[in-house]
Enzyme design. Structure first.
Site, PDB file in Angstrom:
ATOM      1  CB  THR A 206      -0.910   0.030   1.250  1.00 31.37           C
ATOM      2  OG1 THR A 206      -0.081   0.260   2.389  1.00 31.37           O
ATOM      3  CG2 THR A 206      -1.672  -1.263   1.432  1.00 31.37           C
ATOM      4  CB  CYS A 207       0.309   4.861  -0.140  1.00 31.00           C
ATOM      5  SG  CYS A 207      -1.039   4.938   1.027  1.00 31.00           S
TER       6      CYS A 207
ATOM      7  NE  ARG B 143       0.494  -1.191   6.287  1.00 31.69           N
ATOM      8  CZ  ARG B 143       0.917  -1.080   7.532  1.00 31.69           C
ATOM      9  NH1 ARG B 143       1.782  -1.943   8.015  1.00 31.69           N
ATOM     10  NH2 ARG B 143       0.471  -0.136   8.314  1.00 31.69           N
TER      11      ARG B 143
ATOM     12  N   GLY C 272     -13.262  27.804  -2.826  1.00 35.15           N
ATOM     13  CA  GLY C 272     -11.907  27.334  -3.110  1.00 35.15           C
ATOM     14  C   GLY C 272     -11.984  26.009  -3.852  1.00 35.15           C
TER      15      GLY C 272
ATOM     16  N   GLY D 297      -8.955  23.858  -3.904  1.00 37.70           N
ATOM     17  CA  GLY D 297      -7.702  23.162  -3.591  1.00 37.70           C
ATOM     18  C   GLY D 297      -7.953  21.745  -3.088  1.00 37.70           C
TER      19      GLY D 297
END
Lengths: 280, 430
Positions: B62-63, B65, B198, B200
């Protein structure tokens, strides 16, 4: 009375568990508390059912309070089921317990007389249930202001966690007031019919009333009737105005809550009037 | 054989190193192939020769691990195999990785699947990622008896943790906490309208949370109108021009603002006008911009609720504390599951011995039957079948209690497999 004593005992236990669970916040305590309340409602409904079935006269303060505790506790159960929150109990259950205690220790005896007829039997439960809904609506009003204060002051503590959403409280309070108003109006209509039937007795002299077969209790009751009528009609007008304004003028949640609290104050005044002037 | 895990995660390695281990979808098959064919001699030489090998394998990537679970006899295999595959020195890998063996590896996998080991404690996505990893391992033929049983235990434990603890209940991200606060005022967001000022990343996350909460309509405004349009199209919202967005305040119930403006973009005066138009119906403002976008005086108005970053951080901190205390409960559930899994595997390991014992009984039955029939000259098949039935029912009844008892005792570690083999003379007879 045994069933009712058990019911009040269960309400007391339920309130105690609720207070203890304020600190511990355990789901099983919440379930236990709800079970006690529901079983209390069951025991409470047994004497009330027998009164409504006409076995016993319904017109003593004790009987009226039994109906009030039953309807308030039942409303609380429904509210808890809808919101999965027990916090309304903090405001409703103490009223249930106080009314229950008062009913147990009040030894007034229900009586039967010539002026006790079906309309009176209909009037008392309907008006009492209506007033119970107003009381629950008032409790929600108080909850609204407490939660609003917490939200404004940005305090995210126990109240923030345990109370239902702000707008939901306002909607609930409004719905309770509407339902209460329907019951209360029906109760008042029944009372009006009853008054019209017995007006000649109630406005005659004591001697005349006695000759018509009325009991002394009825005579005392007749004394306070004027006060009771005035306050009851005043309470009805207040809630009629709230309902009208809520629909037509589109009151915001906060204004509705203020109105509910004023309405409850009038109902309370009515109760006090009934207790002080007409209780036997 | 025992389960060994070698892992690199956000706690042990910097992102630069984690990047080197990340496994893309295409590489997974090759990696499983490499691991399953990997074998080494006791000197640690990789490839081909006779020695310890990897029986089953699982890769979770995963991102945050990358973890390699291997069922093998040699604790050195994961380190050697992974360092060789990625061409990284063993010292560096050892420094930035962790290794768990046996029950500790099982426990770690359960903790990962339950979100206890995640960067955001209790995050819900990890359970799905673990499930997908098992599916990929199965596709590549790396899941057999052990990992199959482990998958069932791990996923049921993760579900149990989520059901019986509040580990994923309280919001711990700014955008999620903002939506959570809105729910505290309105309850369900269905039928409500929101305005996002916004376009963002924070606004996008907030829009995502609002959208998934079932909000009726999202208005999005931004100085660069194209960005507002792009974000609005993503969530089925409506883009509005930045110059006159204050007119929308009367329509919406929730306003979330996060722009890079130096001064306030929403003033108390704008809100006051909007409140009159909306007949004082409550409105909820979240200002997640620094410097702030919304005039703090807005909060003084009746039925207006304004929260800024400090308030949200207060909520997040409180929620994180709650999740931590729930994690303690989750750990107890996991410990219990590890023990259950261990028992289950011991029983599963004992089953071949029970099969052997019954085979032995069958052999003896047949041998004795043949001997008896030839000695007594019994040739009628019906007669032989009756005697066989008698023999088998007697031996089955006799062996039932030892079979059940052995499973019970081995789960409690009160008997060894050797003792059972010795008792029934299984190997000798064979």
């Amino acid at each position: 009375m045994f069933n009712y004593d058990v019911a009040v005992f269960l309400y007391v236990l339920s309130l105690l568990i609720l207070l203890i669970n304020l600190y511990f916040n355990k789901p099983f305590l919440r379930i236990l508390q709800m079970v006690f309340t529901c079983v209390g409602v069951f025991f409470n409904s047994i004497p009330v059912a027998s009164y409504i079935a006409g076995d016993v006269a319904v017109n003593s303060l004790q009987n009226t309070l039994m109906i009030a505790t039953l309807s308030l506790a039942a409303i609380y159960c429904v509210v808890c089921f809808l919101f999965r929150k027990d916090s309304p109990g903090l405001f409703i259950l103490p009223i249930v317990v106080i009314c229950g205690m008062f009913a147990i220790f009040n030894n007034s005896v229900a009586y039967k007389s010539n002026i006790n007829d079906l309309l009176l039997y209909v009037h008392i439960p309907l008006a009492t249930i209506g007033a119970s809904f107003f009381t629950a609506s008032f409790a929600c009003g108080i909850m609204y202001f407490i939660l609003e204060r917490e939200l404004k002051q940005k305090r995210f503590g126990k109240i923030f966690d345990r109370f239902p959403p702000l707008i939901k409280i306002a909607e609930l309070s409004c719905a309770l007031a509407y339902i209460g108003f329907a019951f209360y109006t029906s109760g008042l209509l029944a009372a009006t019919g009853w008054l019209r039937m017995h007006m000649s007795y109630l406005t005659s002299s004591y001697a005349g009333m006695q000759s018509a077969g009325m009991y002394s209790a009825d005579l005392q009751s007749a004394d306070g009737l004027t006060f009771k009528i005035i306050v009851s009609v005043f309470a009805w007008i207040i809630f009629a105005i709230i309902s009208f304004m809520r629909i037509k003028v589109n009151l915001n949640a906060k204004q509705t809550m203020i109105a509910s609290i004023i309405g409850f104050a009038v109902v309370l005044l009515m109760y006090l009037g009934v207790v002080m002037f007409t209780v036997r | 054989m025992q389960l060994i895990v070698l892992g690199i995660n956000h706690k042990t390695a910097p992102v630069e190193l984690r990047e080197r281990f990340s496994v893309s979808g295409d590489q997974v098959a090759g990696q499983y192939d490499y691991l399953l064919k990997y074998s080494q001699s006791h000197h640690g030489d990789a490839g081909g020769g006779a020695g310890c090998s990897v029986e089953e394998a699982l890769i979770i990537s995963t991102c945050n691990r990358v973890e390699y679970y291997m069922l093998t006899d040699d604790e050195q295999i994961p380190l050697n195999a992974v360092s060789k595959f990625f061409n990284i020195s063993q010292e560096l890998l050892r420094k930035h990785s962790f290794v768990y063996v046996g029950n500790d590896a099982v426990k770690h996998l359960m903790q990962v699947a339950s979100g206890i080991d995640s960067l955001v404690l209790g995050e819900p996505q990890i359970m799905g990622q673990v499930k997908d990893s098992f599916a990929k391992a199965r596709e590549n033929g790396a899941v057999k008896r052990f990992l199959n049983r482990l998958e069932q235990s791990v996923l049921s434990t993760a579900k149990k943790v989520r059901t019986f603890t509040g580990i994923s209940e309280n919001a711990v991200s700014v955008s999620y906490a903002a939506v959570g606060l809105a729910k505290k005022i309105f309850g369900s967001l269905e039928g409500r309208k929101a305005l996002i000022v916004g376009a963002g990343q924070m606004c996008e996350l907030a829009a995502e949370h609002l959208h998934s909460s079932g909000i009726d309509c999202i208005f999005i405004t931004n100085r660069t109108f194209e960005s507002a349009v792009a974000l609005a199209s993503k969530f089925g919202g409506k883009a509005i021009a930045f110059d006159d967005f204050t007119g929308t305040l009367a329509e919406v119930d929730i306003v979330i603002s996060s722009t890079g403006a130096d001064s306030y973009v929403i003033n108390a005066g704008d809100v006051e006008i909007a409140m009159k138009k909306r007949r004082n119906a409550p409105i909820f403002f979240i200002d997640i911009a620094v410097p702030r976008d919304i005039d703090p005086n807005v909060d003084k108005l009746n039925n207006v609720y304004l929260y800024d970053m400090d308030d949200l951080e207060q909520v997040i901190e409180k929620n994180s504390e709650k999740r931590k205390s729930e994690a303690e409960k989750a750990k107890l559930i996991i410990d219990e599951s590890v023990l259950k899994f261990e028992k289950r595997m011991k029983i599963a390991d004992a089953e071949p011995l029970i099969v052997k014992m019954r085979d032995l009984a069958r052999m003896i039955n047949e041998y004795e039957l043949e001997r008896y029939c030839s000695k007594n000259k019994i040739e009628d098949p019906n007669e032989i079948e009756k005697i066989r039935y008698l023999l088998y029912s007697a031996s089955n009844k006799l062996l039932h209690a030892p079979s059940v008892g052995f499973k019970k005792l081995i789960a409690k570690d009160e008997i060894t497999e050797d003792a059972f083999v010795e008792l029934f003379d299984i190997n000798k007879t064979k």
